[in-house]
Design an enzyme around this catalytic site. Structure first.
Site, mmCIF file in Angstrom:
data_model
loop_
_atom_site.group_PDB
_atom_site.id
_atom_site.type_symbol
_atom_site.label_atom_id
_atom_site.label_comp_id
_atom_site.label_asym_id
_atom_site.label_seq_id
_atom_site.Cartn_x
_atom_site.Cartn_y
_atom_site.Cartn_z
ATOM 1 N N HIS A 140 0.871 -1.178 0.000
ATOM 2 C CA HIS A 140 0.000 0.000 0.000
ATOM 3 C C HIS A 140 0.912 1.233 0.000
ATOM 4 O O HIS A 140 2.021 1.184 0.547
ATOM 5 C CB HIS A 140 -0.834 -0.042 1.286
ATOM 6 N N ASP A 196 3.111 -4.553 8.178
ATOM 7 C CA ASP A 196 1.889 -3.762 8.053
ATOM 8 C C ASP A 196 0.704 -4.729 8.165
ATOM 9 O O ASP A 196 0.415 -5.490 7.245
ATOM 10 C CB ASP A 196 1.912 -3.048 6.694
ATOM 11 N N GLN A 212 -4.453 -5.095 6.859
ATOM 12 C CA GLN A 212 -5.454 -5.988 6.254
ATOM 13 C C GLN A 212 -5.501 -7.354 6.928
ATOM 14 O O GLN A 212 -6.329 -8.185 6.568
ATOM 15 C CB GLN A 212 -5.166 -6.180 4.761
ATOM 16 N N CYS A 223 -4.690 2.311 -3.781
ATOM 17 C CA CYS A 223 -3.468 2.848 -3.175
ATOM 18 C C CYS A 223 -2.286 1.899 -3.365
ATOM 19 O O CYS A 223 -1.434 1.765 -2.469
ATOM 20 C CB CYS A 223 -3.652 3.147 -1.684
#
Ligand code: PMP
Length: 421
Positions: A124, A202, A205, A366
């Site tokens: 992203h 990250d 999600q 994104c």
């Protein structure tokens, strides 16, 4: 393993009984943000009705109540991801702010000219641009790991890049927001650690779909947003190893993050407050903890199976529609389905689906470098949450098929204009 009762769960989400454009809402934009259960909405209003006050400095009952609820929320998050200490949980505005915090308070102090930050092609923008900016400042570079033809991280290329560049930082998404691919974060971390890199995962999600154990992953930083996990917007979490966080200088400065301020010099608060300047999003943190409790009140593995089954059902139905190409169709992906349609602009399709009450997302999500890599300017993305049902997927696929044939016969504005996404 028990099957998950999505119809029962749906009753907890007031918005799901809405009508959109006269049709029952089918909400398939969960990777952008999830809907909120009643207990989360109630926690927000309960805070403002009964406990509203600022935290930490108060000497009155309301402030003490707000402080203890706020700090209890931190404990809940720590437990949810199996952090060793609750001081390792830093509240942020979201995943984006958490990555910026690491980039400024950690990477900026570590990177030297010629150093490398390894990311992947599927990141992203939030896990690319902060590194680029800090890299420019320090004359370092950001190198992307390529993907296999199935859209997975190419682990062989990754090993070669680790050997070649000996990166200072490896920053990888746990789950791709555009493809739903789950990355093997334990292996990724182990490989990065063998060349001495600091590992940032990250989890934006992943947090709603995977059972996350930061100690088992072995990474140094893990971060996510509340709103993608049934919680409010404006709240996110950065988890970092205590020893690393302790060494890091503060990023944003102001009230709360100080120990003592004088014009001769300022000393800083202990963890986690050193990284929480200003009044925090108190109600949002408390309501987010409620969301995590809500999620844990279900069988998490059954939810994951349910979401994967919805995706597989959607993949099978979409693949039967002429001209549809499903990207990264592996069955073990989380409930995110991305596809392109020959000769049909994703935006036109999204607009038509909305008229049938179906909320999906179209565009680059994104992830412009990923789109470029895949050779398309954007995709149509349907993403599932615990409250979606097989009946909704059936309806979605039926309406989709109808609109695709309609669009083939009429040039709608986006296709006609040749507009990029
Ligand atoms: N990383 C990933 C993988 C995401 O999907 C998102 C949100 N789309 C973000 C980071 C940024 O999250 P937020 O906008 O909540 O800060």
């Amino acid at each position: 393993f028990k099957t998950f009762d999505a119809n029962k769960a749906r009753r907890d989400f007031p918005i799901l009984s809405s009508k959109i454009n006269g049709q029952a809402l089918i909400y398939l934009d969960n990777a952008a943000t999830t809907q909120k259960p009643r207990c989360v909405i109630d926690a927000l209003s309960r805070f403002y009705k009964l406990s509203n006050s600022n935290v930490h400095r108060g000497s009155h009952t309301l402030s003490n109540r707000a402080t203890s609820d706020f700090e209890a929320a931190r404990e809940t998050v720590a437990g949810f991801i199996n952090a060793a200490y609750s001081q390792e949980i830093i509240w942020t505005r979201g995943a984006t702010e958490a990555i910026n915090l690491i980039a400024h308070a950690f990477a900026d102090t570590q990177l030297r000219a010629g150093d490398t930050v390894l990311v992947s092609v599927m990141e992203h923008h939030a896990n690319i641009v902060p590194w680029q900016q800090i890299a420019i400042k320090n004359k370092a570079q950001v190198i992307p790991i390529p993907l296999t033809p199935e859209g997975r991280l190419d682990l062989i290329a990754y090993q070669q890049l680790l050997n070649q560049f000996q990166p200072k930082i490896v920053a990888i998404t746990h789950v791709s927001n555009a493809l739903g691919v789950i990355n093997p974060v334990v292996d990724i971390t182990r490989m990065a650690k063998s060349v001495g890199a600091t590992v940032v995962i990250d989890g934006a999600q992943a947090i709603a779909h995977e059972v996350v154990d930061v100690q088992q992953i072995g990474c140094d930083f893990y971060l996510f947003s509340g709103h993608k996990c049934y919680g409010p917007t404006g709240i996110g979490v950065l988890w970092g190893r205590k020893a690393l966080l302790e060494e890091m200088p503060p990023w944003q400065c102001g009230g709360e993050m100080i120990e003592r301020v004088s014009f001769a010099g300022t000393t800083f608060n202990t963890l986690p407050f050193k990284f929480e300047a200003g009044t925090p999003p108190i109600a949002d943190a408390i309501a987010f903890a409620e969301a995590l409790r809500y999620l844990n009140s279900w069988d998490r593995k059954a939810i994951a199976k349910h979401e994967q089954a919805l995706r597989q059902q959607a993949v099978a139905l979409c693949q039967k529609i002429e001209g549809v190409t499903v990207l990264a169709a592996a069955p073990d992906n989380v409930g995110i389905l991305s596809f392109i349609v020959d000769g049909v602009h994703p935006q036109d399709l999204a607009t038509l689906l909305d008229q049938s009450g179906i909320a999906i997302r179209s565009g680059h999500h994104c992830t412009m470098p990923l789109m470029e890599y895949l050779g398309c300017s954007g995709t149509i993305r349907a993403s599932f949450a615990l409250y979606n049902t097989a009946a909704e997927v059936e309806l979605f696929a039926g309406v989709l098929k109808q609109y695709i044939s309609q669009l083939r016969n009429t040039a709608l504005p986006f296709a006609a204009s040749g507009a990029d996404l």
